[in-house]
Design an enzyme around this catalytic site. Structure first.
Site, short mmCIF file in Angstrom:
data_model
loop_
_atom_site.label_atom_id
_atom_site.label_comp_id
_atom_site.label_asym_id
_atom_site.label_seq_id
_atom_site.Cartn_x
_atom_site.Cartn_y
_atom_site.Cartn_z
N ILE A 193 -7.26 -75.08 33.07
CA ILE A 193 -8.28 -75.62 32.17
C ILE A 193 -8.33 -77.13 32.33
O ILE A 193 -7.29 -77.80 32.42
CB ILE A 193 -8.03 -75.22 30.71
CG1 ILE A 193 -9.24 -75.57 29.84
CG2 ILE A 193 -6.75 -75.83 30.16
CD1 ILE A 193 -9.35 -74.77 28.56
N ASP A 217 9.19 -48.84 30.26
CA ASP A 217 10.38 -49.45 29.67
C ASP A 217 10.60 -49.03 28.23
O ASP A 217 11.72 -49.08 27.73
CB ASP A 217 10.30 -50.98 29.79
CG ASP A 217 9.04 -51.56 29.18
OD1 ASP A 217 8.04 -50.84 29.08
OD2 ASP A 217 9.05 -52.75 28.83
N CYS A 239 1.91 -55.06 23.52
CA CYS A 239 1.34 -54.21 22.47
C CYS A 239 1.40 -54.92 21.12
O CYS A 239 1.81 -56.06 21.00
CB CYS A 239 2.12 -52.90 22.37
SG CYS A 239 2.26 -52.00 23.93
#
Length: 652
Positions: free
Chosen positions: A288, A99, A2
């Site tokens: 990549i 959590d 977040c």
């Protein structure tokens, strides 16, 4: 994963809900799935959420049942199910499976002492509505960021990224002279400094309490190499394998699919091998490659993917991508950078997100903890050479470390002495391993204007004084590991290449090598289990010698690099000339235009370019772009650009 933001003491700020929404909108890439706010006269905190655990009911900010504590949380605490059981036995009741709620109840039960029980990567704030106190905390290794500033004595503004702070009306935007000089010496700023004036980070492994305008910051954990233990190779292999297996298991906990980065080196191959063994179902891996063959490792990536039968995805990084991604990378990095290594990581995380994946396991931390960097071996060779500085043969050992750098690979003993002989005999310096790197990097400061350049010797000298007592009893390798882990890993590797580039595309990285139990185990290992002679990551190789392909196990060490001058000076958009235009250089005033022009001209005429010249070009370009994005051309968000989050509670 977040993003969080908020502020204390909102007196003088009109439309507080709009301001908090604007701050959160700036970091919406960190949490595109949801947005929530807690609003009051004393504190406003908010969260944008990337839903990974308990997708249905983990909305934030979140409160305990009596409404005293409110949390805005960015992170993953992997052992939350085990902690939840402990708390339930103490009478705590839970209403979600996430959590976040566990962390909040841990604070309610234990206060700051509860941080030592958390296994994870996190940055969070908790507002105590009774005591009118804000608690902030950050994980041990600094994987997740948390920044703050004080517009005045009574106020405090905080956020996961600096760009969110600039949406608060009374936060000024200016580059820090001290911060720039630190970047142009150490490759990063020294915590708690940032590249912006009066903007600070909460240091890794620290918590803070803010009340009545006063802020108290304390460590709850510190990195230490002081307690080295004697242990046999067999026991070390067994213990490391058990710890790593558990670290992988914890980091596979999620309510969404978890994938893995696969670079083709030993670290990512190890994580892939353990995941595949423990979770035999289909594993998705991401890599990549580079059109420049000097940087490309795709052959090894394909070998590993085939060996472990993964569902593999790859993308190619082209030279034109450097200029094409420049503004996006610097926007997310929020600091001048001296290498292009973050650019491929940004493109790779976009591929991950485009394939519908939110979480990837990565191999960062193995080099720092297990002795994988060339700078560690370089220090060993220089120590050996310093005992007989006139030797013609000892400096030749350094050629083995950097075969990809022409000016080193083609040098004789005299040339190597000239390059590597800097302060060769000062082996008592607490920063001996890094003195040469910092001296070379600090040459970039000759391009700074007089107003921006500080004393050449003071920065390194102050840092030596800062760490001298702490590392006094450490071995030379332990000193080097301490510096690389304490300064560079969080300040550069985990930010510019880790959290920022992944979260720029709403992807969460997870780092099993940085499980704090593994970190603490590795800091206690004897040196010869990390580097045996000049064989790096000796213990890790023993752990996986019968598990991973021998082509990867026995391949020469290849540093992760990306093209700089050859990519920037040959592209057709005119990016370099436009960015380093004299008028733009004068707007900021940080660089001497004449010196800049001479460097660009030299780079265009010479085929052999030194690493310092490459870094100087990147440093100047990224600083100018940072200035354009955040100072000169920055515009606060307008009402029609701001997303409205759900108000979880409003207290006035």
């Amino acid at each position: 994963m977040c993003g969080i933001a908020g502020f204390l003491n909102n007196s003088g700020v009109k439309h507080t809900e709009f301001v908090l929404n604007a701050m959160l909108t700036r970091i919406r890439h960190r949490g595109p799935d949801d947005c929530g706010l807690f609003l009051s006269d004393n504190a406003c905190i908010g969260n944008v959420r990337l839903s990974i655990v308990d997708i249905a009911s983990g909305t934030q900010p979140m409160s305990v049942q009596n409404g005293r504590y409110w949390i805005a949380y960015n992170g993953e605490v992997y052992n939350h199910p085990e902690l939840k059981k402990i708390l339930e036995k103490k009478g705590h009741r839970f209403y979600t499976e996430c959590d976040t709620e566990v962390v909040l109840h841990m604070y309610q039960e234990y206060g700051a002492e509860g941080l030592s029980q958390l296994n994870g990567q996190f940055a969070f704030v908790i507002w105590d509505t009774l005591e009118k106190e804000l608690f902030m905390a950050r994980d041990r290794m600094g994987i997740r960021p948390l920044f703050y500033t004080k517009p005045d004595h009574n106020s405090l503004v905080f956020a996961s990224e600096i760009k969110a702070l600039f949406e608060f009306p009374r936060v000024n935007r200016a580059l820090s002279v001290e911060g720039l000089n630190q970047v142009f010496t150490f490759w990063t700023t020294l915590s708690p400094n940032t590249a912006f004036k009066n903007i600070y980070e909460l240091p890794a492994g620290n918590y803070a309490k803010i009340k009545n305008g006063n802020i108290i910051i304390k460590p709850y954990w510190s990195l230490s190499f002081a307690n080295r233990q004697q242990i046999s190779l067999t026991d070390a292999v067994d213990q490391f394998r058990d710890l790593f297996r558990d670290a992988i298991s914890l980091r596979m906990r999620a309510d969404v699919p978890v994938a893995a980065y696969l670079s083709g080196g030993i670290d990512s191959t190890t994580t892939t091998a353990f995941i595949k063994k423990m979770f035999p179902e289909a594993l998705r891996t991401f890599s990549i490659g580079f059109e420049e063959k000097d940087y490309d490792e795709s052959v090894f990536q394909k070998q590993v993917a085939q060996h472990f039968d993964t569902k593999h995805h790859s993308v190619s990084f082209k030279n034109e991508d450097v200029a094409g991604l420049f503004e996006k990378v610097i926007w997310h990095a929020e600091i001048p950078i001296l290498r292009t290594a973050p650019f491929p990581m940004f493109k790779l995380s976009k591929l991950v997100r485009d394939k519908g994946i939110k979480v990837v396991i990565t191999g960062e931390g193995a080099d720092e903890m297990l002795g994988g960097y060339n700078i560690f071996k370089e220090a060993i060779i220089r120590h050996f050479w310093s005992k007989y500085p006139q030797s013609k043969w000892r400096p030749l050992l350094l050629k083995k470390l950097y075969p990809y750098l022409p000016h080193i690979a083609h040098s004789g003993a005299a040339g190597l002495k000239l390059f590597f002989g800097y302060k060769l005999s000062e082996t008592s310096s607490p920063a001996y391993s890094h003195l040469l790197r910092w001296n070379n990097t600090s040459r970039i400061r000759k391009f700074l204007s007089k107003e921006y350049n500080v004393d050449d010797n003071s920065l390194v000298q102050k840092y030596e004084e800062l760490i001298a007592a702490e590392v006094k009893a450490y071995s030379p390798l332990a000193k080097a590991q301490f510096i690389e882990s304490k300064m560079f890993m969080s300040g550069y590797l985990l930010s510019s290449q880790g959290d920022r580039m992944a979260m720029g595309n709403s992807v969460e990285g997870r780092y099993p090598f940085l499980d704090h139990r593994i970190v603490e185990f590795c800091t206690q290992l004897p040196d010869d289990l990390k580097i045996a002679g000049l064989d790096e990551k000796f213990l890790l190789k023993q752990v996986v010698k019968d598990v991973i392909p021998h082509s990867v196990l026995n391949r020469p060490k290849q540093a992760y690099r990306a093209p700089i001058s050859q990519a920037l000076l040959n592209e057709k958009s005119g990016f370099v000339d436009a960015t380093l235009d004299v008028s733009k250089l004068k707007d900021l005033g940080a660089f001497d235009p004449q010196s800049v022009a001479k460097l660009v001209s030299k780079l265009r005429q010479n085929h052999i370019v030194s690493e310092v010249e490459n870094m100087a070009l990147m440093g100047m370009l990224s600083t100018q772009v940072l200035f354009d994005l955040y100072i000169k051309n920055y515009k606060p968000l307008k009402p029609d650009e701001v997303n409205r989050g759900r108000v979880m509670n409003r207290i006035y």
